[in-house]
Design an enzyme around this catalytic site. Structure first.
Site, PDB file in Angstrom:
ATOM      1  N   SER A 107      -9.394  12.198  24.499  1.00 55.99           N
ATOM      2  CA  SER A 107      -8.616  12.299  25.492  1.00 55.99           C
ATOM      3  C   SER A 107      -9.252  12.636  26.729  1.00 55.99           C
ATOM      4  O   SER A 107     -10.179  13.225  26.715  1.00 55.99           O
ATOM      5  CB  SER A 107      -7.374  13.455  25.063  1.00 55.99           C
ATOM      6  OG  SER A 107      -8.216  14.524  25.196  1.00 55.99           O
ATOM      7  N   ASP A 109      -7.576   8.125  24.637  1.00 54.45           N
ATOM      8  CA  ASP A 109      -6.279   8.833  24.389  1.00 54.45           C
ATOM      9  C   ASP A 109      -6.042   9.640  25.720  1.00 54.45           C
ATOM     10  O   ASP A 109      -6.381  10.306  26.253  1.00 54.45           O
ATOM     11  CB  ASP A 109      -6.581   9.862  23.183  1.00 54.45           C
ATOM     12  CG  ASP A 109      -5.342  10.165  22.728  1.00 54.45           C
ATOM     13  OD1 ASP A 109      -4.044   9.317  22.919  1.00 54.45           O
ATOM     14  OD2 ASP A 109      -5.158  11.358  22.072  1.00 54.45           O
ATOM     15  N   HIS A 142       3.349  17.203  19.878  1.00 54.65           N
ATOM     16  CA  HIS A 142       1.838  17.394  19.661  1.00 54.65           C
ATOM     17  C   HIS A 142       1.879  18.645  19.210  1.00 54.65           C
ATOM     18  O   HIS A 142       2.529  19.588  19.419  1.00 54.65           O
ATOM     19  CB  HIS A 142       1.341  17.376  21.117  1.00 54.65           C
ATOM     20  CG  HIS A 142       0.955  15.862  21.501  1.00 54.65           C
ATOM     21  ND1 HIS A 142       1.684  15.527  22.893  1.00 54.65           N
ATOM     22  CD2 HIS A 142       0.517  14.874  20.965  1.00 54.65           C
ATOM     23  CE1 HIS A 142       1.075  14.050  22.856  1.00 54.65           C
ATOM     24  NE2 HIS A 142       0.449  13.842  21.933  1.00 54.65           N
ATOM     25  N   GLY A 143       0.831  18.717  18.382  1.00 50.63           N
ATOM     26  CA  GLY A 143       0.359  20.169  17.924  1.00 50.63           C
ATOM     27  C   GLY A 143       1.054  20.609  16.468  1.00 50.63           C
ATOM     28  O   GLY A 143       1.784  19.898  15.899  1.00 50.63           O
ATOM     29  N   HIS A 173       2.590   9.087  18.551  1.00 52.99           N
ATOM     30  CA  HIS A 173       1.518  10.384  18.606  1.00 52.99           C
ATOM     31  C   HIS A 173       2.203  11.401  17.791  1.00 52.99           C
ATOM     32  O   HIS A 173       3.236  11.569  17.421  1.00 52.99           O
ATOM     33  CB  HIS A 173       1.700  10.694  20.068  1.00 52.99           C
ATOM     34  CG  HIS A 173       0.819   9.710  21.005  1.00 52.99           C
ATOM     35  ND1 HIS A 173      -0.199  10.047  21.834  1.00 52.99           N
ATOM     36  CD2 HIS A 173       0.977   8.426  21.158  1.00 52.99           C
ATOM     37  CE1 HIS A 173      -0.695   8.980  22.493  1.00 52.99           C
ATOM     38  NE2 HIS A 173      -0.209   8.029  22.144  1.00 52.99           N
ATOM     39  N   GLY A 174       1.451  12.574  17.753  1.00 57.55           N
ATOM     40  CA  GLY A 174       1.754  13.865  17.217  1.00 57.55           C
ATOM     41  C   GLY A 174       1.966  13.727  15.723  1.00 57.55           C
ATOM     42  O   GLY A 174       2.916  14.076  15.170  1.00 57.55           O
ATOM     43  N   GLY A 175       0.916  13.069  14.910  1.00 57.44           N
ATOM     44  CA  GLY A 175       1.037  12.654  13.608  1.00 57.44           C
ATOM     45  C   GLY A 175       0.772  13.829  12.725  1.00 57.44           C
ATOM     46  O   GLY A 175       1.687  13.758  11.576  1.00 57.44           O
ATOM     47  N   ASN A 230      -1.389   8.800  15.399  1.00 59.76           N
ATOM     48  CA  ASN A 230      -2.414   9.630  16.193  1.00 59.76           C
ATOM     49  C   ASN A 230      -2.441  10.855  15.582  1.00 59.76           C
ATOM     50  O   ASN A 230      -1.302  11.448  15.295  1.00 59.76           O
ATOM     51  CB  ASN A 230      -2.231   9.860  17.596  1.00 59.76           C
ATOM     52  CG  ASN A 230      -2.402   8.721  18.514  1.00 59.76           C
ATOM     53  OD1 ASN A 230      -2.801   7.724  18.434  1.00 59.76           O
ATOM     54  ND2 ASN A 230      -2.396   9.050  19.967  1.00 59.76           N
TER      55      ASN A 230
HETATM   56  O1  G3H Z   1      -2.735  11.843  21.277  1.00 62.79           O
HETATM   57  C1  G3H Z   1      -2.962  12.670  20.355  1.00 62.79           C
HETATM   58  C2  G3H Z   1      -2.024  13.119  19.274  1.00 62.79           C
HETATM   59  O2  G3H Z   1      -0.702  12.611  19.556  1.00 62.79           O
HETATM   60  C3  G3H Z   1      -2.264  14.006  18.264  1.00 62.79           C
HETATM   61  O3  G3H Z   1      -1.223  14.749  18.299  1.00 62.79           O
HETATM   62  O4  G3H Z   1      -2.269  17.039  17.337  1.00 62.79           O
HETATM   63  O5  G3H Z   1       0.082  16.492  16.832  1.00 62.79           O
HETATM   64  O6  G3H Z   1      -1.654  15.384  15.671  1.00 62.79           O
HETATM   65  P1  G3H Z   1      -1.238  15.990  17.016  1.00 62.79           P
HETATM   66 ZN    ZN Z   2      -0.682  12.225  21.896  1.00 63.27          ZN
END
Ligand code: G3H
Ligand code: ZN
Length: 278
Positions: A50, A82, A178-179, A205-207, A227
């Site tokens: 990122s 990213d 995220h997180g 995002h936010g896998g 992600n």
């Molecule tokens: O862009 C990066 C992500 O969306 C990562 O999200 O930290 O929840 O896996 P995460």
């Molecule tokens: Zn993200």
């Protein structure tokens, strides 16, 4: 193998029915670990960084490490920006050899988002690089901004947004966060409606923290990229944290760094296998 162009890696994924994980890196160790995890699983994916994490080094340094990390790979691996936060970052990453780009203007109004995203798309397309954009915002820590207000992607705006920006991938907000501190509740019906409106593949995002069963259901609705950041960062930090708790005089950086690479690689391998399991 060399880093693979963003259009080619998507063609490869479509041809063999893969969903591509995009793993966030910050430094040399995580970059090697991500490549190692993908190579061990023999599955394609992205190393991504990122704008926020680029503050530790610069696009040229990350590109150099990524090129070295993938040179023994027989599976396609791309290098992706990213949450690109400025046109300058986009330009610097394309110029350094990144193979795909995200410009994230999701915090702006629709019109501003379109204008800024389109500018990045025009620059990237001139160099044959695909662009991911975002419509709707995510809860959780996205860069340094903690966004508490939930703002899911409006399917009614998707067609126009894609048309106006000329983007190649669309990142969606469908309850993903995220997180590791928030509880993701993926709205599958909403994802299905967005998929119907979208002529480009979708990105989740936010896998981290999304259960396998939810991922397998979600990927039926146009997902090409998922992600993962926090899951890998936790493995990296855990390695050093446990060593310190066990011995406050621990100072063996090289052995711990090698262990951290192994632990992050194992997590990346586990995740890329999991998303491609069903
Ligand atoms: O862009 C990066 C992500 O969306 C990562 O999200 O930290 O929840 O896996 P995460
Ligand atoms: Zn993200």
């Amino acid at each position: 193998m060399k880093l693979v162009n963003g259009y080619d890696i998507m063609d490869y994924a479509r041809k063999y029915g893969y969903v591509l994980p995009a793993f966030n890196t910050t430094n040399l160790e995580m970059t090697y670990a991500i490549a190692e995890g993908l190579m061990c699983a023999d599955l394609p994916g992205y190393i991504q960084i990122s704008s926020n994490n680029l503050r530790l080094s610069c696009p040229e340094v990350i590109a150099m490490i990524a090129k070295d990390a993938v040179k023994k790979s027989e599976t396609p691996i791309g290098l992706h920006l990213d949450h690109g936060k400025s046109f300058e970052d986009v330009k610097a990453c394309v110029d350094a050899g990144f193979t795909s780009i995200m410009i994230d203007m999701s915090h702006l109004t629709f019109e501003e988002n379109v204008r800024e995203s389109k500018k990045a798309v025009e620059y990237c397309h001139f160099y044959g690089i695909p662009v991911e954009v975002e419509l709707g915002a995510l809860r959780g820590k996205e860069e340094d901004v903690v966004n508490e207000s939930e703002c899911k992607t409006d399917p009614g705006m998707v067609g126009q947004y894609i048309e106006d920006t000329g983007c190649d991938l669309l990142a969606v907000s469908v309850g993903n966060v995220h997180g590791l501190c928030l509880n993701p509740q993926i709205d599958i019906p909403l994802l299905a409606r967005i998929h119907k409106e979208s002529k480009v593949p979708l990105v989740l995002h936010g896998g981290s923290g999304i259960p396998g069963e939810v991922i397998w259901e979600a990927k039926k609705h146009g997902l090409i990229k998922i992600n993962y950041g926090s899951d890998l960062r936790r493995e990296f930090i855990r390695t050093f944290g446990e060593a310190f708790v066990a011995d406050h005089n621990e100072h063996d950086v090289i052995h711990l760094s090698i262990d951290a690479v192994k632990n992050v690689a194992n997590k990346a391998k586990e995740l890329v296998r999991m998303i491609n399991e069903h």
